[in-house]
Design an enzyme around this catalytic site. Structure first.
Site, PDB file in Angstrom:
ATOM      1  CD  GLU A 231      -1.286  -0.087   3.696  1.00 14.29           C
ATOM      2  OE1 GLU A 231      -2.384  -0.638   3.488  1.00 14.29           O
ATOM      3  OE2 GLU A 231      -0.945   0.355   4.810  1.00 14.29           O
ATOM      4  CG  HIS A 273      -3.298   0.043   7.520  1.00 15.13           C
ATOM      5  ND1 HIS A 273      -3.086  -0.794   6.447  1.00 15.13           N
ATOM      6  CD2 HIS A 273      -4.222  -0.580   8.287  1.00 15.13           C
ATOM      7  CE1 HIS A 273      -3.833  -1.878   6.571  1.00 15.13           C
ATOM      8  NE2 HIS A 273      -4.539  -1.759   7.673  1.00 15.13           N
ATOM      9  N   GLY A 296      11.050  -6.901 -11.969  1.00 12.11           N
ATOM     10  CA  GLY A 296      10.746  -8.250 -12.435  1.00 12.11           C
ATOM     11  C   GLY A 296       9.486  -8.861 -11.884  1.00 12.11           C
ATOM     12  N   PRO A 300      -0.001  -5.942 -12.347  1.00 12.96           N
ATOM     13  CG  PRO A 300      -1.983  -6.309 -11.170  1.00 12.96           C
ATOM     14  CD  PRO A 300      -0.500  -6.488 -11.069  1.00 12.96           C
ATOM     15  CB  SER A 302      -6.414  -1.722 -12.462  1.00 19.40           C
ATOM     16  OG  SER A 302      -7.054  -2.854 -13.038  1.00 19.40           O
TER      17      SER A 302
END
Length: 608
Positions: A231, A273, A296, A300, A302
């Site tokens: 996050e 958080h 590497g 994705p 999204s």
């Protein structure tokens, strides 16, 4: 940190600060996985020892409770995981105490809000001593088919849906506990499931990092691919970037960093958080995702595309022969708790107790349907409370006042009566309040204070059968029964009991009818013609007047009145009242520091 697997099917934990639901969920997971022994070896509750009853499948088991961490560790040397459910105020101290125990290898800290300075000390000690800290602010972790921490993965239904009752091939690590549950489900849909999952917690300084667990997963042969959910905020993900660049991670990594929406806000935004706050481009979700992609990892475009990326990576491993099909098993049915089954309407169970006088299930306790707040706000007295709890109705004020007068007049009758004497002797023997009180109450009966019910019973029977005082007294004499409520050791016809006079005055002034009392007075007139001490005593006065209260109020049927007399309600007044005096005698003797009582020899007739 690195090394390998943290948990196994034989791992056992010590659970700090008893919480019934998380422990039961751990035990249900054990049963679901077919473990032979419960994963919770002991519970630590500061200041308390004993056992807690919980279920292991259908079997009810007793888990030992210890008052101190060192005692629990000594009693359960094979338990090497410490699950800390303490509040943020004490979580750091108890966690450090656990880390210092030689038997403890892993500490999971559930609490949010642990001071960062305390967390840094825990991290430093754990790394210096080759131990693992998960959290703070974590839901914990799970090894599928083997062991789980507390509430990890949620309900049993969710665990079954996510196939966590048996191991898969995916290692998963996340900051968020809530998102972990979501990803367990996602991973189960498109792969053979989780092998191990860890939520490191959302604080700025987690006890162990994303890369710590990724490197550890890389050393576990059963894990074939790794999924990481980061996050925005902080730079933890960059240690994983470096590990990937240096070739330390040889297994496929699918990663996504949440928080890309932060750029839509004009100013810095604090997400859920403590660590979820972007302080610049490097700490942004976009910056981290790009760095992971360049290092590497499969990243994705999204979050919505994360499931497809996981599926594609897993299928490539299967095609390459790196993953063999997992043998599916049918998990056992977890017995449903009785309370849950009752609420869902699946079963019906008989109750064990019936109560009609009070109810404590709502916002506040109720006496006979009257909320506690109403009792206080409307100025109810002790007599009103007795009318609710004993008679299940609000009696008129003159009735409750009469009850209060009876309690006041009967509270004590000096230290020489048998009840007070017993209490005094017991108190002087050093016994506690309850023992002293009960020793006095046990003397109440037909010869001391227990004649109120009998007086009411016999006066009512005689009056209702239209017996004259002569017929009543003489019939009792023939049966060999003294008339209850008549006679006194001290009082005489020319020296009446003031308490009786006060009760009669109140009744004549306030009661609609005093027919039973007047009948008792007529009986007294007849008995006084026989002996000057056969006066109406306080038991007889209360007994006859209580009949007038019940009959004159119009709130009781004849059957109810008979039942009240038969059950022993009226003696209850004497027991309640005299308890006040007996408690007073107990306190008096203890206050005066009186020594053990010994009866004098000269007051005993020694004879053969």
């Amino acid at each position: 940190m690195a090394t390998g697997q943290l948990f196994s099917r034989t791992t056992q934990a010590l659970f700090y600060n008893y919480k019934q639901l998380p422990i039961q969920r751990m035990l249900d997971f054990d049963f679901l996985c077919g473990r032979e022994t419960p994963s919770v070896a002991g519970i630590i509750n500061p200041g308390g020892d004993g056992f807690q009853k919980l279920f292991f499948g259908q079997e009810e088991i007793a888990i030992p409770v210890h008052s101190a961490i060192d005692a629990a560790c000594a009693a359960h040397p094979t338990a090497d995981v410490f699950i800390n459910f303490a509040s943020f105020r004490s979580a750091a101290a108890s966690s450090m105490a656990a880390l210092k125990q030689p038997t403890i290898r892993v500490v999971a800290i559930i609490a949010e809000g642990v001071p960062e300075s305390d967390t840094k000390q825990l991290i430093a000690y754990a790394r210096a001593n080759n131990k693992v800290v998960i959290g703070p602010a974590t839901v914990g972790g799970i090894q599928a088919g083997a062991f789980k921490i507390g509430d990890t993965a949620g309900t049993i239904d969710n665990i079954i849906q996510c196939k966590l009752y048996r191991p898969g091939s995916v290692g998963f690590v996340s900051k968020s506990g809530g998102m972990s549950n979501e990803l367990y489900n996602t991973i189960a849909r498109v792969t053979d499931g989780i092998y191990e999952g860890i939520a490191i917690g959302g604080d700025v300084f987690p006890g162990s990092t994303l890369s710590d667990h990724v490197l550890r997963f890389n050393n576990i042969p059963q894990i074939k691919m790794i999924v990481v959910l980061g996050e925005l905020g902080g730079q933890d993900e960059y240690s994983l970037v470096e590990a990937l660049k240096q070739g330390k991670v040889t297994k496929p990594v699918v990663a996504w960093v949440s928080g890309t929406c932060a750029r839509l806000f004009k100013s810095e935004v604090q997400f859920g958080h403590a660590g979820a706050k972007s302080g610049g481009d490097m700490e942004s979700a976009q910056g981290k995702n790009q760095a992971l992609r360049e290092a590497g990892a499969v990243v994705p475009t999204s979050y919505e595309a994360l499931e497809a990326a996981i599926k594609e990576t897993f299928e490539k491993l299967v095609e390459g022969g790196n993953i063999t099909a997992v043998k599916e098993v049918i998990p056992p049915q977890i017995p449903e708790d009785l309370n849950t089954a009752i609420k869902s309407g699946k079963v019906r169970a008989p109750t064990h107790i019936i109560s009609t006088i009070s109810d404590d299930r709502g916002e506040e306790p109720c006496y006979a349907g009257v909320p506690m707040s109403s009792i206080v706000e409307q100025g109810y007295g002790v007599g009103d409370v007795i009318s609710l709890l004993w008679f299940k109705r609000s009696l008129p004020r003159y009735c409750t006042k009469f009850i209060e007068i009876c309690i006041m007049l009967c509270a004590d009758h000096g230290p020489c009566v048998s009840g007070a004497h017993n209490t005094i002797v017991t108190a002087r023997a050093g016994k506690d309040l309850v023992s002293s009180l009960v020793s006095g109450l046990l003397t109440i009966g037909p010869r001391f204070g227990g004649a109120i019910d009998d007086a009411a019973r016999y006066f009512k029977d005689a009056y209702d059968r239209n017996l004259t005082p002569y017929e009543f007294v003489e019939s009792m004499k023939k049966k060999g029964i003294r008339v209850p409520g008549i006679g006194h050791r001290i009082k005489r016809g020319d020296n009446r009991d003031k308490r009786v006079e006060l009760l009669q005055l109140f009744a004549r002034t306030n009661f609609p009818s005093v027919k039973y009392m007047e009948y008792a007075v007529q009986v007294e007139t007849y008995t006084l013609s026989k002996a000057n001490n056969l006066v109406l005593n306080v038991d007889g006065a209360i007994g006859s007047l209580f009949l007038d209260l019940l009959a004159g109020s119009g709130m009781f049927t004849k059957q109810e009145i008979d039942e009240i007399v038969e059950i022993g309600y009226l003696n209850g007044l004497f027991v309640l009242a005299r308890s006040i005096g007996l408690i007073g005698h107990t306190f008096d003797q203890k206050r005066l520091k009186q020594p053990l009582y010994r009866h004098p020899w000269e007051d005993v007739l020694y004879t053969k």
